[in-house]
Design a protein around this motif. Structure first.
Motif, short mmCIF file in Angstrom:
data_model
loop_
_atom_site.label_atom_id
_atom_site.label_comp_id
_atom_site.label_asym_id
_atom_site.label_seq_id
_atom_site.Cartn_x
_atom_site.Cartn_y
_atom_site.Cartn_z
N ILE A 25 54.28 13.77 25.90
CA ILE A 25 54.39 14.23 24.52
C ILE A 25 55.54 15.23 24.37
N ARG A 26 55.66 16.17 25.31
CA ARG A 26 56.73 17.17 25.22
C ARG A 26 58.10 16.51 25.24
N GLU A 27 58.29 15.54 26.13
CA GLU A 27 59.60 14.89 26.24
C GLU A 27 59.89 14.03 25.02
N ALA A 28 58.89 13.32 24.51
CA ALA A 28 59.10 12.51 23.30
C ALA A 28 59.49 13.39 22.12
N VAL A 29 58.87 14.54 22.01
CA VAL A 29 59.22 15.49 20.94
C VAL A 29 60.64 16.01 21.15
N ALA A 30 60.98 16.36 22.38
CA ALA A 30 62.31 16.87 22.68
C ALA A 30 63.39 15.85 22.36
N LEU A 31 63.07 14.57 22.56
CA LEU A 31 64.02 13.49 22.27
C LEU A 31 64.07 13.11 20.79
N LYS A 32 63.20 13.76 20.02
CA LYS A 32 63.11 13.51 18.57
C LYS A 32 62.71 12.07 18.24
N LEU A 33 61.84 11.51 19.08
CA LEU A 33 61.29 10.20 18.77
C LEU A 33 60.27 10.33 17.64
N ASP A 34 60.14 9.29 16.86
CA ASP A 34 59.13 9.29 15.79
C ASP A 34 57.76 8.87 16.30
#
Length: 211
Positions: A25-34
């Motif tokens: 979750i942290r990495e997906a948020v950092a990558l600005k994925l929807d």
């Protein structure tokens, strides 16, 4: 438009993954994925546990999809490829042939995407780890186009199958390590807020694979 990684594994239910759910979750948020789809091997997260993940993701606007990746076998052919399954509310394991899986998933209103169909087997370039040309024999809803293990030959074969079968192509990282998250993505033309939206848009072909 919304970008999703549709092929991800965590160490919670996939022993081959080194990604914790929190790291995912942290990495997906950092990558600005929807959004992301969690696709454990033959296992769908129980609703109560997945709701805990959603509570972590919601403050960041990250959409989570509870899916699974199912390995198929038959006595005649051995491995018949792996398939990303959406819309099924229980874990499917790995006791199906490819045809049986298609019938089961469609019978319950779900969809299937052939995962990395032209990824070479680790045992040599005389067979595929994925479905290979079996994609022409099955009633699929999509084919994974962009995958880290698809070379130019594989991409050409997937594009040919997409054209002949009239199927959309997806992108997914198949991440087992944190740094692999987001390597390949799927762009949705319209808003997707849940699994029902995702299934509708894939069926309509309103998606585009990205790398």
């Amino acid at each position: 438009m919304k970008t999703f990684d549709l092929h991800l594994h965590t160490d919670y239910y996939s022993s081959c993954s080194a990604i914790s759910p929190e790291e995912l979750i942290r990495e997906a948020v950092a990558l600005k994925l929807d959004g992301i789809a969690v696709t454990e091997h033959g296992i769908r997260w129980p609703d109560d546990k997945f709701d805990g993940l959603r509570r972590m993701a919601e403050p960041h606007g990250l959409i989570l999809i509870d899916a699974q990746e199912v390995q198929t076998y038959s006595p005649k052919n051995g491995s018949e490829g792996e398939y990303l399954v959406f819309g099924i509310k229980k874990s499917l394991g790995s006791d199906f042939s490819a045809k049986e899986l298609v019938e089961r998933v469609h019978g319950e209103g779900g969809i299937l995407i052939a995962a990395h169909p032209y990824k070479w087997s680790r045992f040599g370039k005389d067979r595929y780890y994925g479905a290979g040309d079996r994609v022409y024999e099955l009633e699929l809803d999509g084919i994974e186009l962009y995958h880290p293990d698809h070379d130019e030959e594989a991409l050409s074969k997937v594009r040919r199958a997409m054209e002949k079968l009239g199927l959309p192509g997806t992108g997914g990282s198949d991440a087992h390590q944190v740094h692999e998250i987001g390597k390949c993505l799927t762009l949705f033309e319209k808003k997707v807020t849940n699994e029902e939206d995702l299934i509708r848009e894939i069926r309509a072909g309103r998606i585009q694979a990205l790398e």
